[in-house]
Design a protein around this motif. Structure first.
Motif: not given
Length: 127
Positions: A50-60
């Motif tokens: 989930l942390g990695n997915i949130a980090a990816l989502a942040s750049t969106c």
């Protein structure tokens, strides 16, 4: 226009980037802290992913989702993107469906390496 980052103000985009990025860090740290509990490997794998997915989502929020998806699947980073997404999924499969703690830990390590490779693909000459 909803999927275009330009519909949000710069301040809003930066704020949501920071919120998602910090949430990603918190999830990763929380997962690591929970690793030492009896069923901690499951919690670790879930929170780390989930942390990695949130980090990816942040750049969106900075680029916009469509622009990010296009960038993720450009030929120069296609393999890094697919490998990174594969290890996100395999980590969760190892924990929930296969119930293999050692495999889940291995996939978390490979997930970290894949995320690093993917991130470096955005820096010219870094790979």
């Amino acid at each position: 226009k909803v999927l275009d980052a330009s519909t949000l103000s710069l301040g809003t985009r930066v704020r949501w980037f920071a919120i998602c990025f910090v949430a990603g860090i918190v999830c990763s740290i929380l997962g690591t802290a929970l690793l030492w509990l009896p069923k901690g490997i499951k919690l670790f794998a879930v929170f780390y992913t989930l942390g990695n997915i949130a980090a990816l989502a942040s750049t969106c929020f900075l680029m916009g989702p469509l622009k990010q998806l296009k960038a993720m699947f450009e030929p120069k980073r296609l393999i890094a993107t697919v490998v990174m997404l594969l290890f996100l999924v395999l980590t969760l499969c190892a924990v929930f469906w296969w119930n293999k703690k050692g495999l889940a830990m291995l996939f978390c390590i490979l997930q970290f390496l894949a995320m690093t490779w993917y991130s470096l693909s955005y820096i010219p000459f870094a790979r």
